[in-house]
Write an enzyme that holds these catalytic residues in place. Structure first.
Site, PDB file in Angstrom:
ATOM      1  N   TYR A 100      27.302  38.038  41.894  1.00  0.00           N
ATOM      2  CA  TYR A 100      26.923  38.931  42.941  1.00  0.00           C
ATOM      3  C   TYR A 100      25.355  38.683  43.480  1.00  0.00           C
ATOM      4  CZ  TYR A 100      30.334  42.104  42.131  1.00  0.00           C
ATOM      5  OH  TYR A 100      31.616  42.932  42.058  1.00  0.00           O
ATOM      6  N   GLU A 196      45.290  38.905  14.162  1.00  0.00           N
ATOM      7  CA  GLU A 196      45.783  39.257  15.729  1.00  0.00           C
ATOM      8  C   GLU A 196      45.493  40.703  16.025  1.00  0.00           C
ATOM      9  OE1 GLU A 196      49.273  38.248  17.474  1.00  0.00           O
ATOM     10  OE2 GLU A 196      48.977  38.769  19.273  1.00  0.00           O
ATOM     11  N   ASP A 248      51.039  37.758  15.360  1.00  0.00           N
ATOM     12  CA  ASP A 248      52.585  38.287  15.695  1.00  0.00           C
ATOM     13  C   ASP A 248      53.384  36.821  15.405  1.00  0.00           C
ATOM     14  OD1 ASP A 248      51.901  40.910  15.780  1.00  0.00           O
ATOM     15  OD2 ASP A 248      51.630  40.910  17.841  1.00  0.00           O
TER      16      ASP A 248
END
Lengths: 365, 600, 365, 600
Positions: A100, A196, A248
């Protein structure tokens, strides 16, 4: 370089060196140029010494001979100037803020957010310094830590010493986005388990796994942030604590492991600082799905093609991964960590983890 | 059984006119809108064919006028050779009557069915006869007839016939009335525009109700009239061969040489030996078994392709370009006429053209103009082999995006000229998928694609050079300034880079703090005569180099400096002012000129 | 009910009451049934007394007359039984774990994860108790807090007292997933600023906004978790600290504000516990984009339809929101929080926030 | 101008045979594969039409045999009325010759062009004549002729003619030889199968090379032969009216009554007055202006639709169902014959049928069978109005998913019978988009859709009731058990619920701890005679109620208990065993029966 002001001076010097090269090129009647390694999957190589994957020899030269790359270099000059000012004033900012701020840079204004991100990565590569040294803050927070380790954080409000089991709530200690400000004081840990999902993090905490095994629990919160990976690296390197990764059982989770252990392609230039080559994967493995008959879902098309891509990824070119990935493709199944709950809430802490950790030699009981 | 006898009584011949009256969709008269286009097309086809035969530059009038609510009067008038009075009734009022059916050459009309079908359609819907006027010679008067078709017999009926005065020395005029609606208007204009593109030697005057306009000719050469040739052995079927041999009293070798094109003595003997037939045998005595062997031999012996040059009349690439330029504004245009080729014994030639840019719509699918024997195909684009071939070209290889058809500001024209165009139906809307023809179209388009690619990449290269100049002259100074700031040293001079790299004349204009500066460097190796135009609100009264000329209009000052600049020299003028406006430099050729307005 | 064991006993009693109703229905020869409010946007109403949006009068009766709803009730019975056991054994679990545990429940096994989620929400509505009371842990972490407030957290490892400025690192104090275990001890705060993005959270911290104005900074991390909303509610209600919300200027961010202030449609039954009706929105407002000429992006189609949906949402039926949303649709622009950086890194802390906070009366300087 | 004279010399008539020889794609002979199908189709059309006229049950032999590499011999033989020897040459070897062209009634063949085109195609590709044998009566011998078409004149040429003995008392046999390939085989069988569906009164014996099979007839009623009717005023065009009036010597009123169907005295007078014409005027004297008014009046006056019953021969819904049942296995099948209707003066009737389930493929688009005048349409499905109409029905409203065509295990048959079927081309592949026809198809399909919906929802309702029973008898006991566990009380008895809600006979089987229990409650209001079948590995020697019958096979015991159970009573048997196997209860009607196997 844990003294901030010393660090800042060195960084400023590095940046001005780059600018000086361009200055001299221009003054000598040469079109300014800069050389960068090619940043693709085909240009990462295993570095035997540091045991991590880094960018290889392929390089591309960028020079100001076209409007596009001249403008790119102009933007780089502005960024260097911006960072220099920031270091001098001891300020910091996020990439988004810089984006910005560039509104006022006329021709050097960024067209899109990812342009400024990419530019900072280029500067990291050129200077061989992390963005944290530029006082560029990441947007994402680091992960939480819970376990027998004491840290000393140099905050803007002074030095804080925190024990990550005794001095924190159940949500643990939040890794700040600049890990260079953290000193690792002492510990009593047998290993770090990088987990995780939040559910499994809490499960281990509730079941007292950290106390029983003196394990440091670390919640990765999905694909780990740079600060998290740097923290893991430092705990492993400075304190010598073994790191294991527990995710996982699907291709995306294997990538989480890979980015912890080998570094990511996007940040291959930072691999030496961010990757923990000795980190071991402890599950969920495809063979676990088979062995423990875990509740599982069918692989999606995306899963299958991600697995196939991993088979060609140099970071997964080991017998272990080849066997497991091929098994998974054959079974066509994936499971989540918490699927262990189908065998009872204590199964994971009483049976699975102790046996896995013993098997890889982290636990010697 | 009595029934068979009974049934036998009902059996009788059906006239071809009755047949087509009941099946008018087969000839392109399926709707009133379509009917009017088909009628005009058939009439114009005949006019153009006739003018070509007579080697006259066609001057054709097309007029469509509403006479009552749903009845339209169509007139097509040409300056062709005219038709002798005795033949007028059959030509216009008998189906399957014509001069071109049995000839092997390129013509627009072929079957002797088009214009008579229009007459049939007119009398069916309005009951009105068709009025034909024709004059063959300035020495004779014109003849006007009022004609209908007797449907039961497919024979013409002449309702009136008189000799009249006519302003044209020769020509034909046909006037039909039928029910229709004016939804056809847009399609009709499109048809005429496209016809005019591929017949650049023809002039069309058009009157639609109260509007009239003209498609002018761009070429004054009448295309040579295609000459009929003998059939090629490859295009013969057994039934036809049987008929030809039965009607001939020649020995085999002579028969082959006489009856077919491209068969000389040597080839004839080769065919005979391959068919194990005596070259001297009378062909009328050959049995079916021998004919089968003969046909086989004719079609397996190597025989050159028929020469397309005589029997076909391609438009030629030059005239296609002229025709397209006339009707479209384009940045790039290129046409190709392929060499002649054969399918199933019929000669054909493919021509194609590509136009790019200009006023074409910048997005969406390419505009595709399909033509067969100089006649535009307006319907069933999707079913046409031309469309298919265009879609099968890999346009991306030529830098053009594609989704089925190529997309972008592209115009593609394909013309198939053949002694017999294989249409998918007698309404002649689409070319059938003959591999030989599709291949030729593909080749033509690929050649053109390469040219287009060259054009596009040249255009891109020009852009690239401009881009490079802009980078060096406008961005590098900014880099220099910023780098100077970073290393805390004076801003380095960038003119060395500009000079080395550019070899051009570089103009930079900038304004700051109420001062305007214009700086010109001649980095070329030659001296340059320069006129500098500076148009802005500033009077530049205090310029360090006074302008050669100043004028003012509405508060805008045009300042002109004229000077010569030797190689390596610079010119710089400064004056008090706010800048803005327009800056331009003349006298330097475009590709040596770089103008950088640093205020923008 | 801050004594855990007392709380557990009461919860167990509530659950057994539900089971008892069914027991009596069956014994009396009636098909068991249960009544629930309809859970859609069209059945939420403003409750004058508590100043929050709650489910209205529309109810639906579910009875075991079809295989589908009978199976649903069977699952509910299993869940009640599971929670009862959990309470008795003082265990806890995540929804995902319960989903996997249901593997052993034969006909009562859940078909999909969101089925178990939905069922827990039903139970919350029926019992008027939060899921935390059932010992069901959410997956998501709560947000981080940084500022002059002291908390006492009843963790599994004993009571921890933490000052959220002095005793924590720069990443702040992590709200645990069960806020009921946290006691708010004391504070020195003028207000709580709930901030959408991490970048802005760090900006305020770096610029010392918490110290200068005694503000508690809270990082919402996107759509706030239940724990975060409960924490905001409690800081507001128990300690009387005014809450303001500072987000990006787009429709999705307004929804974040709405869920803090009014409650979400999905959890309307929890509004009294989770919503902070007095929370005020301080930006980025569409009128700020105009007034400060902020760098902005065009609205996407999704943005426009989200804004239009908000115009019909009862929670946004105020003059303020109507004016701002219509203005935004007219401008066709949206801006991020960090777009304020285009006016300098200090603009937001030196000018924008002080003036906004004074305007709404939170700061009286 | 000399040229016109020169051109005139070249002009001549073209025979219709020459025309179609050059344009064979127009008649469906565009490829060798297609040609063989078209030939057989034309021959079978003729045979079926002839048998219908003679009111004979058709018995048709189709034989296709390869005689050399690429030459096939096709034979079609029927038991129709035969053709008298004098007419045989013209019927088979002259295009546009036939008995049905001028008649207003439904026939398969119409144009007198189909079989002669096949003859033309055969002689063109192999040079072989067509051999026709026909016998009209047991009293006469059969005649065999060898025929070709003289292409130049479209006249038949008889190469040989002899009388022969033939086993059939009457019938026709046609044998053609042409070049083709056997890629056509699948399409041919499809064509025959579909033809047999819509001609359920016909029997087809098929021999393809070494294979032979038969499509049997399912109806022994020959459909009535459609009777030719007079044209309807709405279907007349001006050209035709002009021809009719010119040929008539009647006064206007009588002319109208005599020449058109559905025009009585009253209607005729109404037309005259509307046209402002004297009813007594001789029609041959009417001028074009008056004819225009007359036509206008004929087409605006309200006249009843032509009666379809005479001139059309719908298959009837009953026979369609039979035909479909014969060729497909279906769960649901329904057909509708719509009332007759008119388009442009032509009568037509739409018939449609829907089949569902059975062995149809459960997914993908519906199978669509299109027929026109009892002839299957095999090509150009996409271009056909039938397809269009099927796609425009909102099938979702009938519980059927849709993507263009409906999808799922659905078969849709549509038959359009008309005095003149509006084909899109003479190859007769697709029906043209006539709004009236599309509307009728839509209506027929909507009616059938409602029936289908009823069938589907009845099927769903049965499922629902089963579902409810299952819920109450199998799930509620589980809820009861769990709830008991939670509140720490004994499991509540659920039989009260079952009794109140169910009003059925409920069987529950469960096994636990080596004991098997079978419990039956009669919750109905009536006594029930029950036979209980229990097949499992258990011998049930110690059953508390010994079975009425036990048998053993391969270690499986079938135990049968027979007993009466009064309303409200229960039966319970227990024995030692492991359970499993199969349990069933007979004697109770399906909708009162609930069997719950708690072991599953």
């Amino acid at each position: 370089m844990s003294d901030p002001s010393e660090r800042d001076t060195a960084t400023k010097k590095r940046l001005m060196e780059i600018a000086k090269v361009w200055y001299d090129q221009i003054a000598g009647g040469e079109v300014p140029s800069i050389t960068l390694p090619t940043r693709t999957k085909y240009n990462i190589e295993y570095d035997d010494e540091s045991e991590v994957w880094k960018y290889g020899d392929k390089e591309s030269v960028r020079n100001a001979g076209t409007a596009k790359s001249a403008t790119h270099m102009l933007k780089m000059a502005y960024v260097i100037w911006f960072i220099k000012t920031q270091l001098q004033e001891n300020r910091s900012s996020t990439l988004r803020e810089m984006y910005y701020i560039s509104e006022g840079w006329k021709q050097a204004k960024f067209g899109a957010q990812n342009e400024s991100n990419y530019l900072i990565e280029d500067l990291e590569i050129i200077t061989a310094l992390q963005r944290e040294f530029f006082h560029m803050r990441p947007e994402e927070d680091g992960a939480s830590i819970f376990g027998p380790i004491r840290v000393r954080e140099n905050t803007r409000r002074g030095m804080k010493e925190i024990h990550c089991q005794d001095d924190v709530g159940e949500a643990g200690y939040n890794i700040p986005n600049n890990v260079e400000n953290v000193e690792l004081v002492d510990h009593d840990a047998s290993c770090v388990i990088a987990i995780e999902t939040g559910g499994m993090f809490s499960r281990l905490q509730e079941n007292g796994f950290d106390e029983e095994y003196n394990a440091v629990l670390l919640h990765l919160k999905g694909q780990p942030a740079r600060a998290t990976r740097r923290m893991l690296k430092r705990m492993n390197e400075e304190l010598g604590i073994p790191v294991v990764v527990f995710t996982d059982g699907d291709p995306w989770s294997y990538r989480i492991y890979a980015s912890v252990a080998y570094g990511s392609i996007k940040a291959a230039h930072m691999s030496e600082l961010l990757a923990t080559p000795s980190a071991q994967f402890i599950g969920v493995k495809p063979s676990d799905i088979q062995q423990y008959n875990l509740p599982a879902d069918k692989l999606t098309e995306q899963d299958v093609s991600a697995l196939k891509a991993e088979l060609t990824d140099p970071r997964f070119a080991t017998d272990f991964w080849k066997k497991e990935i091929n098994l998974q493709l054959e079974m066509n199944l994936k499971s989540e960590q918490q699927a262990f709950a189908s065998r009872g809430l204590d199964f994971v802490t009483k049976e699975y983890l102790p046996s896995m950790l013993s098997e890889i030699g982290v636990l010697k009981r | 059984m009595v029934l068979a006898d009974e049934l036998a009584k009902k059996q009788r011949s059906i006239s071809v006119a009755e047949f087509f009256e009941k099946n008018k969709q087969m000839l392109g008269f399926d709707s009133p809108t379509r009917g009017i286009i088909t009628t005009i097309k058939e009439a114009i086809d005949n006019s153009l064919d006739a003018c070509e035969e007579a080697q006259v530059l066609p001057d054709i009038l097309v007029s469509v006028r509403r006479v009552s609510n749903d009845v339209f009067r169509v007139v097509v008038e040409d300056n062709g050779p005219g038709i002798v009075p005795e033949k007028m009734p059959s030509v216009f009022a008998k189906l399957l009557y014509g001069s071109r059916f049995h000839q092997v050459r390129q013509t627009r009309g072929q079957q002797g069915i088009g214009i008579s079908a229009a007459v049939l359609y007119a009398q069916l819907t309005t009951g009105k006869p068709t009025i034909v006027t024709s004059r063959t010679d300035a020495k004779n008067k014109a003849h006007t007839m009022s004609l209908v078709i007797k449907t039961e017999t497919n024979e013409p009926e002449v309702l009136s016939h008189e000799e009249v005065d006519w302003i044209l020395p020769h020509g034909t005029r046909v006037q039909l009335e039928f029910k229709s609606n004016i939804a056809a208007r847009k399609k009709l204009i499109e048809y005429l525009k496209y016809t005019s593109i591929v017949n650049p030697h023809a002039k069309f005057r058009v009157e639609i109700d109260d509007e009239s306009f003209t498609f002018e000719r761009v070429s004054s050469d009448v295309p040579p009239c295609p000459v009929a040739i003998k059939p090629h052995p490859y295009g013969i079927e057994l039934g036809v061969l049987k008929r030809m041999t039965a009607a001939s009293d020649l020995p085999l070798k002579e028969f082959l040489v006489e009856s077919f094109s491209k068969v000389g003595e040597k080839t004839a003997l080769e065919i005979c030996s391959s068919a194990r037939l005596d070259p001297a045998v009378k062909v009328s005595t050959l049995d079916l078994e021998s004919l089968n062997r003969l046909l086989d031999a004719m079609q397996t012996t190597r025989i050159p392709a028929p020469s397309a040059s005589q029997c076909l009349s391609p438009i030629t690439d030059e005239l296609i370009v002229k025709g397209m330029e006339k009707e479209f504004e384009l940045d790039f245009i290129k046409a190709r006429t392929r060499p002649g080729n054969v399918y199933g014994g019929h000669s054909f030639i493919v021509e194609a053209a590509i136009g790019y840019g200009g006023k074409l719509p910048p997005e969406g699918s390419a505009i595709l103009l399909r033509f067969a024997n100089r006649v535009p195909l307006l319907y069933q684009q999707g079913a046409c082999a031309i469309t298919n071939a265009v879609q099968n070209v890999n346009w991306k290889a030529y830098g053009v995006s594609q989704s089925g058809l190529p997309t972008g500001p592209i115009l593609i024209l394909v013309h198939v000229a053949a002694t017999s165009v294989p249409f998918t139906s007698e309404s002649k809307d689409a070319v059938a998928a003959i591999p030989e023809i599709e291949r030729e179209i593909t080749l033509a388009l690929q050649e053109l694609g390469r040219d287009l690619k060259m054009f596009l990449s040249r255009r891109d290269r020009n852009k690239l050079q401009d881009d490079r100049a802009r980078a060096i002259c406008s961005v590098i100074p900014l880099i220099a300034a910023k780098v100077g700031e970073i290393v805390e040293l004076p801003v380095p001079d960038t003119s060395l880079i500009e000079g080395r790299i550019m070899r051009r004349v570089v103009l930079k204009k900038s304004s700051a703090g109420g001062k305007v500066m214009i700086h010109i460097d001649n980095y070329t190796t030659k001296p340059q005569e320069i006129s500098l135009y500076d148009i802005s609100g500033d009077a530049a009264g205090d310029a360090n180099i006074p302008p050669s000329f100043v004028s003012e209009m509405d508060g805008e000052y045009t300042k002109i400096w004229k000077f010569a600049l030797a190689s390596g020299e610079a010119f710089e003028v400064t004056y008090t002012g706010l800048g803005g406006g327009m800056i331009e430099m003349q006298g330097v050729s475009e590709n040596l000129k770089v103008v950088v307005d640093l205020d923008v």
